[in-house]
Design a protein around this motif. Structure first.
Motif, PDB file in Angstrom:
ATOM      1  N   GLY A 155     -18.296  -3.700   0.118  1.00 26.12           N
ATOM      2  CA  GLY A 155     -17.786  -2.811  -0.411  1.00 26.12           C
ATOM      3  C   GLY A 155     -16.228  -2.872  -0.433  1.00 26.12           C
ATOM      4  N   GLY A 156     -15.308  -3.834   0.356  1.00 24.51           N
ATOM      5  CA  GLY A 156     -14.250  -3.895   0.184  1.00 24.51           C
ATOM      6  C   GLY A 156     -13.272  -3.188   1.261  1.00 24.51           C
ATOM      7  N   ARG A 157     -12.123  -4.092   1.517  1.00 22.68           N
ATOM      8  CA  ARG A 157     -10.939  -3.812   2.360  1.00 22.68           C
ATOM      9  C   ARG A 157      -9.845  -4.134   1.810  1.00 22.68           C
ATOM     10  N   ALA A 158      -8.729  -3.318   1.605  1.00 22.77           N
ATOM     11  CA  ALA A 158      -7.381  -3.570   1.021  1.00 22.77           C
ATOM     12  C   ALA A 158      -6.456  -2.678   1.564  1.00 22.77           C
ATOM     13  N   ALA A 159      -5.273  -3.207   1.705  1.00 25.35           N
ATOM     14  CA  ALA A 159      -3.917  -2.666   2.047  1.00 25.35           C
ATOM     15  C   ALA A 159      -2.840  -2.710   0.913  1.00 25.35           C
ATOM     16  N   GLU A 160      -2.762  -1.661   0.058  1.00 25.53           N
ATOM     17  CA  GLU A 160      -1.780  -1.878  -1.013  1.00 25.53           C
ATOM     18  C   GLU A 160      -0.431  -1.054  -0.737  1.00 25.53           C
ATOM     19  N   VAL A 161       0.605  -1.494  -1.217  1.00 32.10           N
ATOM     20  CA  VAL A 161       2.065  -0.904  -0.905  1.00 32.10           C
ATOM     21  C   VAL A 161       2.607  -0.456  -2.177  1.00 32.10           C
ATOM     22  N   PHE A 162       3.063   0.593  -1.955  1.00 30.06           N
ATOM     23  CA  PHE A 162       3.708   1.261  -3.095  1.00 30.06           C
ATOM     24  C   PHE A 162       5.280   1.790  -2.551  1.00 30.06           C
ATOM     25  N   GLY A 163       6.088   1.334  -3.446  1.00 30.47           N
ATOM     26  CA  GLY A 163       7.540   1.141  -2.762  1.00 30.47           C
ATOM     27  C   GLY A 163       7.743   0.055  -2.176  1.00 30.47           C
ATOM     28  N   ASP A 164       9.072  -0.064  -1.731  1.00 29.42           N
ATOM     29  CA  ASP A 164       9.593  -1.183  -1.348  1.00 29.42           C
ATOM     30  C   ASP A 164       9.650  -1.432   0.130  1.00 29.42           C
ATOM     31  N   LEU A 165       8.836  -1.631   0.795  1.00 31.74           N
ATOM     32  CA  LEU A 165       8.493  -1.906   2.155  1.00 31.74           C
ATOM     33  C   LEU A 165       9.625  -2.498   2.921  1.00 31.74           C
ATOM     34  N   GLN A 196       4.277   8.521  -3.103  1.00 29.49           N
ATOM     35  CA  GLN A 196       5.400   7.948  -2.965  1.00 29.49           C
ATOM     36  C   GLN A 196       6.422   8.379  -3.942  1.00 29.49           C
ATOM     37  N   ARG A 197       5.897   8.884  -5.212  1.00 30.83           N
ATOM     38  CA  ARG A 197       6.965   9.669  -6.082  1.00 30.83           C
ATOM     39  C   ARG A 197       7.267  10.954  -5.503  1.00 30.83           C
ATOM     40  N   ALA A 198       6.452  11.464  -4.792  1.00 34.26           N
ATOM     41  CA  ALA A 198       6.781  13.083  -4.009  1.00 34.26           C
ATOM     42  C   ALA A 198       8.119  12.981  -2.982  1.00 34.26           C
ATOM     43  N   THR A 199       8.013  11.621  -2.659  1.00 35.32           N
ATOM     44  CA  THR A 199       8.976  11.689  -1.345  1.00 35.32           C
ATOM     45  C   THR A 199      10.566  11.041  -2.093  1.00 35.32           C
ATOM     46  N   GLY A 200      10.418  11.024  -3.628  1.00 42.04           N
ATOM     47  CA  GLY A 200      11.665  10.883  -4.270  1.00 42.04           C
ATOM     48  C   GLY A 200      11.747   9.251  -4.353  1.00 42.04           C
ATOM     49  N   GLY A 201      10.748   8.523  -4.067  1.00 39.03           N
ATOM     50  CA  GLY A 201      10.791   7.288  -4.189  1.00 39.03           C
ATOM     51  C   GLY A 201      11.768   6.418  -2.954  1.00 39.03           C
ATOM     52  N   ARG A 202      12.331   6.921  -2.165  1.00 41.10           N
ATOM     53  CA  ARG A 202      12.852   6.523  -1.163  1.00 41.10           C
ATOM     54  C   ARG A 202      12.075   5.636  -0.051  1.00 41.10           C
ATOM     55  N   GLY A 203      10.872   6.072   0.235  1.00 42.19           N
ATOM     56  CA  GLY A 203       9.938   5.490   1.344  1.00 42.19           C
ATOM     57  C   GLY A 203       8.926   4.674   0.570  1.00 42.19           C
ATOM     58  N   ALA A 204       8.086   3.860   1.428  1.00 44.10           N
ATOM     59  CA  ALA A 204       6.803   3.295   1.163  1.00 44.10           C
ATOM     60  C   ALA A 204       5.591   3.973   1.615  1.00 44.10           C
ATOM     61  N   VAL A 205       4.623   3.876   0.820  1.00 41.89           N
ATOM     62  CA  VAL A 205       3.226   4.327   1.005  1.00 41.89           C
ATOM     63  C   VAL A 205       2.279   3.123   1.227  1.00 41.89           C
ATOM     64  N   VAL A 206       1.448   3.139   2.196  1.00 47.86           N
ATOM     65  CA  VAL A 206       0.501   2.053   2.218  1.00 47.86           C
ATOM     66  C   VAL A 206      -0.820   2.846   2.006  1.00 47.86           C
ATOM     67  N   ALA A 207      -1.616   2.396   1.245  1.00 45.16           N
ATOM     68  CA  ALA A 207      -2.986   2.891   0.993  1.00 45.16           C
ATOM     69  C   ALA A 207      -3.917   2.013   1.793  1.00 45.16           C
ATOM     70  N   TRP A 208      -4.274   2.389   2.846  1.00 42.72           N
ATOM     71  CA  TRP A 208      -5.286   1.421   4.021  1.00 42.72           C
ATOM     72  C   TRP A 208      -6.579   1.656   3.978  1.00 42.72           C
ATOM     73  N   ALA A 356       3.266  18.504  -1.670  1.00 43.60           N
ATOM     74  CA  ALA A 356       4.655  18.752  -1.547  1.00 43.60           C
ATOM     75  C   ALA A 356       4.925  19.012   0.112  1.00 43.60           C
ATOM     76  N   ASN A 357       4.082  19.594   0.912  1.00 44.73           N
ATOM     77  CA  ASN A 357       4.256  19.629   2.233  1.00 44.73           C
ATOM     78  C   ASN A 357       4.239  18.143   3.037  1.00 44.73           C
ATOM     79  N   ILE A 358       3.196  17.447   2.361  1.00 38.92           N
ATOM     80  CA  ILE A 358       3.115  16.270   3.115  1.00 38.92           C
ATOM     81  C   ILE A 358       4.007  15.478   2.922  1.00 38.92           C
ATOM     82  N   ALA A 359       4.690  15.356   1.649  1.00 37.03           N
ATOM     83  CA  ALA A 359       5.817  14.702   1.262  1.00 37.03           C
ATOM     84  C   ALA A 359       7.051  15.061   2.254  1.00 37.03           C
ATOM     85  N   ARG A 360       7.063  16.286   2.622  1.00 38.12           N
ATOM     86  CA  ARG A 360       8.195  16.719   3.417  1.00 38.12           C
ATOM     87  C   ARG A 360       8.081  16.340   4.800  1.00 38.12           C
TER      88      ARG A 360
END
Length: 374
Positions: A155-165, A196-208, A356-360
């Protein structure tokens, strides 16, 4: 220890929807399970997550309803299983050397290695007569995408990064729920990108996607078993992040059944926040039982069918049925924030109060809290 997604057993899981990274794909989590005679709300006095209800009419009714849910799920399993195709074959990915530092150079090397594993899985799927999976893997092998780990089996395993870790000082790890696999990965990816966009692009998000998720309508979705299997992998991943990025603020975002995994894995994790959204339970009785210093948040949209699931746990001779107290119940002790009127798969949609709240929260700011159960 390396940032690697662990692999489960050999059985396939999830329902194949043949989604190829669309903005809002339809996954198994999008549909409510068949109607069951289930209670709403909390269970009464606090008890350990595995304790049976106390004697009395209310406890007896709850026990019978949980058993009815178990029977209904057992009857649904053969139907759901019959609709699933054979597991798509994939090669064993080569071992990855541990990351010693999170730099642009070390990450580029890791991303190239996982790209090679994805391309190998793509060739295997094509040769085995699965062109739809091969096409999906081709999009995942795009050099513009960044995977810390990948395993195409089971079924698959993956960890993808969005933003600059490498430069991020805010990192969110998104843990998905039941029915999530490579064939339904588009929903997880799209939500992570929007966050990741909602945080203003300043952080990184990992889809785990680092564990064998249960099918939405299955025996496993009513028990913490799959979550317990995945606890070591999630703990290892988060601890590696904390070791490699000691100054970063790490948040654990747990959707649906992913909340059960986060609740069981929480003790000792060095994270700032644990966010349970659309979660049927955390596999524990309350926040204190999570054994964490993190701020624990909870939210549920008014249109989310998870509110109608049982919120208890009953020890039976062959299994534990139920996922613990409702995180939205005041007795659980989580900090409640507004999620709007969306459904189970709407939390990370553009324009939603939940996004919006999770991004905050990820950014270290207080969300818009509510004082009532959604």
């Amino acid at each position: 220890m390396s940032l690697v997604v662990g692999c489960g057993g050999d059985a396939p899981h999830g329902t194949v929807n043949r989604v190829i990274d669309t903005a809002q794909p339809t996954g198994a989590d999008d549909r409510p399970p068949p109607p069951l005679p289930l209670p709403r709300g909390g269970t009464g006095a606090r008890r350990g997550p595995l304790a049976p209800p106390r004697p009395g009419a209310a406890g007896g009714r709850l026990r019978r309803r949980l058993l009815a849910a178990l029977v209904a799920a057992a009857l649904a399993v053969p139907v759901a299983g019959a609709a699933r195709p054979e597991a798509v074959p994939a090669p064993v990915p080569p071992p990855l050397p541990p990351l010693r530092a999170v730099t642009a150079a070390s990450l580029a090397e890791r991303f190239a290695a996982t790209r090679g594993a994805i391309e190998a899985a793509m060739r295997t799927a094509r040769a085995a007569g699965h062109p739809w999976r091969a096409a999906m893997l081709r999009t995942m092998a795009d050099p513009a995408r960044h995977f810390l780990s990948f395993d195409g089996r089971d079924g698959g395993r993956a960890a993808e990064v969005f933003g600059d870790l490498a430069t991020a000082d805010r990192i969110a790890v998104v843990v998905p729920g039941s029915g999530t696999g490579l064939d339904t990965y588009g929903l997880l990816r799209a939500g992570s990108m929007r966050l990741q966009r909602a945080t203003g692009g300043r952080g990184a998000v990992v889809a785990w996607l680092g564990y064998r998720t249960p099918s939405t309508v299955s025996l496993q979705a009513l028990t913490p078993g799959r979550a317990d299997e995945a606890v070591p992998a999630l703990r290892a991943f988060v601890r590696d992040l904390a070791r490699l990025k000691p100054a970063a603020r790490i948040s654990l975002l747990c959707h649906s059944y992913g909340g059960v995994l986060c609740g069981r894995a929480a003790p000792g994790l060095n994270v700032a926040d644990i966010v349970l959204y659309g979660s049927p339970g955390a596999g524990v009785d309350d926040v204190a039982a999570m054994g964490t210093r993190a701020a624990v948040w909870a939210a549920r949209g008014t249109g989310d069918w998870v509110a109608d699931l049982p919120h208890a746990a009953v020890r039976l001779p062959f299994a534990t049925v139920g996922l613990g107290e409702d995180p939205m119940d005041p007795r659980f002790g989580a900090r409640i924030f507004a999620a709007g009127d969306g459904g189970h798969s709407d939390y990370l949609k553009d324009g939603s109060p939940a996004l919006a709240n999770i991004a905050r929260i990820v950014s270290g700011h207080a969300p818009a809290e509510v004082s009532h159960v959604s």
